[in-house]
Design a protein around this motif. Structure first.
Motif, PDB file in Angstrom:
ATOM      1  N   ILE A 171       4.961   8.274   6.249  1.00 25.52           N
ATOM      2  CA  ILE A 171       4.821   8.252   4.784  1.00 25.52           C
ATOM      3  C   ILE A 171       3.559   9.026   4.399  1.00 25.52           C
ATOM      4  CG2 ILE A 171       4.384   6.736   2.785  1.00 25.52           C
ATOM      5  CD1 ILE A 171       6.091   4.580   4.254  1.00 25.52           C
ATOM      6  N   SER A 172       2.495   8.829   5.167  1.00 26.68           N
ATOM      7  CA  SER A 172       1.241   9.541   4.910  1.00 26.68           C
ATOM      8  C   SER A 172       1.431  11.058   5.101  1.00 26.68           C
ATOM      9  CB  SER A 172       0.165   9.007   5.857  1.00 26.68           C
ATOM     10  OG  SER A 172      -0.961   9.833   5.861  1.00 26.68           O
ATOM     11  N   VAL A 174       0.854  -1.194   0.000  1.00 21.40           N
ATOM     12  CA  VAL A 174       0.000   0.000   0.000  1.00 21.40           C
ATOM     13  C   VAL A 174       0.892   1.247   0.000  1.00 21.40           C
ATOM     14  CG1 VAL A 174      -1.865   1.230   1.174  1.00 21.40           C
ATOM     15  CG2 VAL A 174      -1.834  -1.271   1.202  1.00 21.40           C
ATOM     16  N   GLY A 175       2.028   1.158   0.717  1.00 19.44           N
ATOM     17  CA  GLY A 175       2.987   2.270   0.704  1.00 19.44           C
ATOM     18  C   GLY A 175       3.502   2.538  -0.705  1.00 19.44           C
ATOM     19  N   ASP A 176       3.730   1.463  -1.477  1.00 22.31           N
ATOM     20  CA  ASP A 176       4.151   1.636  -2.876  1.00 22.31           C
ATOM     21  C   ASP A 176       3.142   2.505  -3.632  1.00 22.31           C
ATOM     22  OD1 ASP A 176       6.428   0.000  -2.706  1.00 22.31           O
ATOM     23  OD2 ASP A 176       5.299  -1.817  -3.206  1.00 22.31           O
ATOM     24  N   VAL A 177       1.855   2.219  -3.398  1.00 21.54           N
ATOM     25  CA  VAL A 177       0.792   2.972  -4.091  1.00 21.54           C
ATOM     26  C   VAL A 177       0.832   4.438  -3.677  1.00 21.54           C
ATOM     27  CG1 VAL A 177      -1.701   3.214  -4.391  1.00 21.54           C
ATOM     28  CG2 VAL A 177      -0.689   0.918  -4.273  1.00 21.54           C
ATOM     29  N   LEU A 178       0.980   4.679  -2.375  1.00 23.26           N
ATOM     30  CA  LEU A 178       0.955   6.065  -1.890  1.00 23.26           C
ATOM     31  C   LEU A 178       2.188   6.838  -2.387  1.00 23.26           C
ATOM     32  CD1 LEU A 178      -0.494   8.220  -0.322  1.00 23.26           C
ATOM     33  CD2 LEU A 178       0.467   7.291   1.801  1.00 23.26           C
ATOM     34  N   VAL A 211      10.315  12.281  -1.260  1.00 23.40           N
ATOM     35  CA  VAL A 211      10.012  11.002  -1.927  1.00 23.40           C
ATOM     36  C   VAL A 211      11.091   9.967  -1.564  1.00 23.40           C
ATOM     37  CG1 VAL A 211       9.740   9.857  -4.165  1.00 23.40           C
ATOM     38  CG2 VAL A 211       8.693  12.098  -3.769  1.00 23.40           C
ATOM     39  N   ILE A 212      12.325  10.417  -1.472  1.00 26.86           N
ATOM     40  CA  ILE A 212      13.400   9.498  -1.038  1.00 26.86           C
ATOM     41  C   ILE A 212      13.101   8.989   0.370  1.00 26.86           C
ATOM     42  CG2 ILE A 212      15.845   9.355  -0.359  1.00 26.86           C
ATOM     43  CD1 ILE A 212      16.397  11.393  -2.671  1.00 26.86           C
ATOM     44  N   GLU A 213      12.705   9.908   1.235  1.00 28.90           N
ATOM     45  CA  GLU A 213      12.410   9.519   2.625  1.00 28.90           C
ATOM     46  C   GLU A 213      11.265   8.502   2.678  1.00 28.90           C
ATOM     47  OE1 GLU A 213      14.002   9.974   5.254  1.00 28.90           O
ATOM     48  OE2 GLU A 213      12.597   9.567   6.881  1.00 28.90           O
ATOM     49  N   MET A 214      10.231   8.733   1.884  1.00 31.18           N
ATOM     50  CA  MET A 214       9.102   7.792   1.860  1.00 31.18           C
ATOM     51  C   MET A 214       9.586   6.406   1.436  1.00 31.18           C
ATOM     52  SD  MET A 214       6.383  10.321   0.008  1.00 31.18           S
ATOM     53  CE  MET A 214       4.840   9.471   0.157  1.00 31.18           C
ATOM     54  N   ARG A 242      -7.646  12.442  -4.981  1.00 35.93           N
ATOM     55  CA  ARG A 242      -8.660  11.639  -4.283  1.00 35.93           C
ATOM     56  C   ARG A 242      -8.088  10.310  -3.805  1.00 35.93           C
ATOM     57  NH1 ARG A 242     -12.056  14.890  -2.194  1.00 35.93           N
ATOM     58  NH2 ARG A 242     -13.533  15.888  -3.599  1.00 35.93           N
ATOM     59  N   LEU A 243      -7.174   9.749  -4.603  1.00 35.89           N
ATOM     60  CA  LEU A 243      -6.552   8.493  -4.158  1.00 35.89           C
ATOM     61  C   LEU A 243      -5.699   8.749  -2.908  1.00 35.89           C
ATOM     62  CD1 LEU A 243      -5.914   5.475  -4.545  1.00 35.89           C
ATOM     63  CD2 LEU A 243      -4.023   6.144  -6.034  1.00 35.89           C
ATOM     64  N   ILE A 244      -4.960   9.842  -2.911  1.00 38.37           N
ATOM     65  CA  ILE A 244      -4.139  10.164  -1.726  1.00 38.37           C
ATOM     66  C   ILE A 244      -5.048  10.412  -0.518  1.00 38.37           C
ATOM     67  CG2 ILE A 244      -2.479  11.800  -0.739  1.00 38.37           C
ATOM     68  CD1 ILE A 244      -1.419  12.224  -3.629  1.00 38.37           C
ATOM     69  N   GLU A 245      -6.149  11.116  -0.750  1.00 36.66           N
ATOM     70  CA  GLU A 245      -7.110  11.349   0.338  1.00 36.66           C
ATOM     71  C   GLU A 245      -7.645  10.024   0.873  1.00 36.66           C
ATOM     72  OE1 GLU A 245     -10.980  12.618  -0.805  1.00 36.66           O
ATOM     73  OE2 GLU A 245     -11.341  13.757   1.021  1.00 36.66           O
TER      74      GLU A 245
END
Ligand code: SF4
Ligand code: FE
Length: 510
Positions: free
Chosen positions: A405-406, A328-332, A355-358, A455-458
């Motif tokens: 990450i969020s 799911v983290g990959d998606v975000l 993005v590197i940190e995520m 909307r996906l991020i939300e």
């Protein structure tokens, strides 16, 4: 009742899975379509918003969660994923879906972690089927150990049940968490004895149980419910030391659906505001109102001294299963990079660094779920268990890293993620031109695409999927304190002290 939205999803699902429908095969596995049909044949008693549902499978709020479980069937049919999704049954020798497999090696365990990431990336949510897999594996170990001590025949009974699950490629709900009532009191001392699930009657042909299991992931998408005790127990709690499996529509079992933030968006027309078009998760309260269990489905009966062992094995396996959050983290992360590009901010050094940190955090999580699998070991039953310390460390990281990450994804997304108008405003003849005009960024990017990715991020950070990505990361498979207790128990402090003392010349007689 079937909403417009429900119909859209049905069609999408059919299109997405039709190429994977298989002929009669030697592999006892269901296609996604067969899985859906099998759920239609269940007579579940499900309540939502105070009413009993007549049609669970097509309910627009529940259906995305069914689609997510269906993905575990679909990917098992796809040649490119068979190495990860399939395993060889140690009882029948047939190829089976890994979700029904008993791990026979550390390689199996590593593939289980990879399967979790794969499915998390494909669904962007909780795909629910791991709880059953983890229950089966924990029971394979503990039924064997109980027999060794008490000369019972639980393991043989369990293997017969396992053969049935594998042969029919069933989805099982692993049900552990009791409502627990007053946390200061053990099960038998509660004012209401039903606050932990317990045996209320012993009969010649089986037992009758009463109680409930809370937060049950995927319960109404399951064919079977596998019940286990929720904590270590003493003699006074022996009526609560019970484990068994039942069909999910057994008489006396009912389900009350949990609410999720933004859940009714799934029932709206259109397909943008829910963020994730197809998939979602769900949880339910499962009530057992004097339910009969035949003896051949009872796997623990009053062996209170094994309740803790069953809990710990299940917990370790399920903590490993939180490989799902890496997917799911990959998606975000993909969504955050996409909105950065749409906004024209992707070249800014601070955005690149975020993005590197995520990625750093997400891959660190992956290290944990691979490590506890690689460091697994063989139990007396022959089942391979994960390294418990590392599984607890992994899950403890999961209670933290997805939140960061969020946070970074929301930072990159900007406030529009929560202030933008609805899909209806994007379509309305009165407002469309204003929405188009004022939310335009890069001329090459359609405004609608920008709004969709937001909307996906939300959805992942604040909506229905946030239950799976954030709150479930915190509390699923045990809240952070549960892992800290296990870490303190499993870590070898004396050995570390010896290493330190040896280096500086302190004698250690311990
Ligand atoms: Fe599986 Fe993850 Fe959902 Fe638990 S939270 S059931 S591990 S997908
Ligand atoms: Fe979970």
């Amino acid at each position: 009742m079937k909403s417009e939205r429900g119909i859209v999803l049905l069609k999408y699902h059919a299109r997405e899975t039709s190429s994977f429908e298989t002929k009669e095969q030697d592999i006892p596995m269901m296609t996604p379509g067969q899985y859906e049909e099998s759920l239609r044949n269940l007579n579940l008693e499900v309540y939502m918003f105070g009413k009993r549902l007549e049609n669970v499978v097509d309910d627009p709020i529940i259906r995305p969660s069914m689609n997510a479980v269906a993905k575990t069937y679909e990917l098992a049919q796809r040649p490119e994923y068979q190495d990860i999704m399939l395993a060889t049954s140690h009882i029948s020798g047939k190829k089976i879906n890994r979700f029904t497999h008993i791990h026979q090696s550390t390689e199996d365990l590593v593939k289980k972690s990879k399967m979790g990431r794969l499915l998390g990336r494909h669904t962007g949510c909780c795909f629910q089927r791991c709880v059953g897999m983890d229950s089966l594996n924990a029971l394979s170990i503990v039924t064997y150990n109980m027999d060794a001590k008490y000369n019972t025949s639980y393991h043989e009974r369990f293997l017969e049940y396992l053969a049935y699950v594998q042969e029919h490629d069933l989805t099982c709900d692993g049900a552990m968490t009791d409502p627990k009532g007053d946390r200061r009191l053990p099960p038998h001392a509660q004012d209401d004895p039903d606050l932990y699930l317990h045996v209320v009657e012993e009969r010649a042909d089986g037992i009758v149980v009463r109680g409930a299991k809370a937060h049950q992931t995927g319960a109404v998408n399951s064919h079977e419910i596998i019940v286990m005790p929720t904590l270590s127990m003493k003699k006074e709690d022996e009526d609560y030391a019970v484990s068994f499996a039942l069909p999910s529509d057994a008489e006396g079992i009912l389900y009350i659906m949990g609410r999720q933030s933004c859940d009714t968006r799934k029932a709206e027309s259109g397909n943008m505001d829910q963020g994730n078009l197809i998939y979602g998760g769900h949880e339910a309260l499962v009530v057992f109102d004097n339910v009969f269990v035949p003896w051949d489905r009872v796997f623990m009966y009053k062996e209170y001294d094994f309740a803790g062992q069953l809990v710990e094995h299940f917990a370790s396996y399920h903590r490993q299963s939180y490989a799902c959050k890496v997917g799911v983290g990959d998606v975000l992360i993909g969504a955050a990079q996409t909105i950065a590009e749409y906004n024209g901010a992707d070249r800014a050094s601070h955005v690149k660094d975020k993005v590197i940190e995520m990625n750093h955090l997400n891959e660190t999580l992956f290290c944990g779920c691979i490590a506890c699998a690689s460091e697994g070991h063989k139990e007396p039953s022959g089942t391979f268990a994960v390294n418990s310390l590392l599984a607890n460390i992994h899950k403890h990281n999961v209670t933290r890293f997805p939140y960061e990450i969020s946070r970074l994804a929301q930072d990159i997304a900007g406030g529009l993620m929560v202030t933008m108008p609805s899909e209806k405003d994007l379509r309305s003849s009165e407002t469309a031109k204003w929405v188009e005009k004022y939310f335009k960024t890069n001329p090459d990017v359609p405004t609608e695409d920008r709004l969709r990715i937001l909307r996906l991020i939300e959805n992942l950070c604040l909506g229905t999927a946030a239950v799976g990505y954030l709150t479930e990361s915190m509390h699923g498979a045990g809240s952070p304190q549960a892992q800290r207790i296990m870490i303190s128990r499993l870590v070898n402090l004396k050995e570390k002290q010896k290493a330190a003392k040896r280096l500086c010349g302190i004698a250690d007689d311990s």
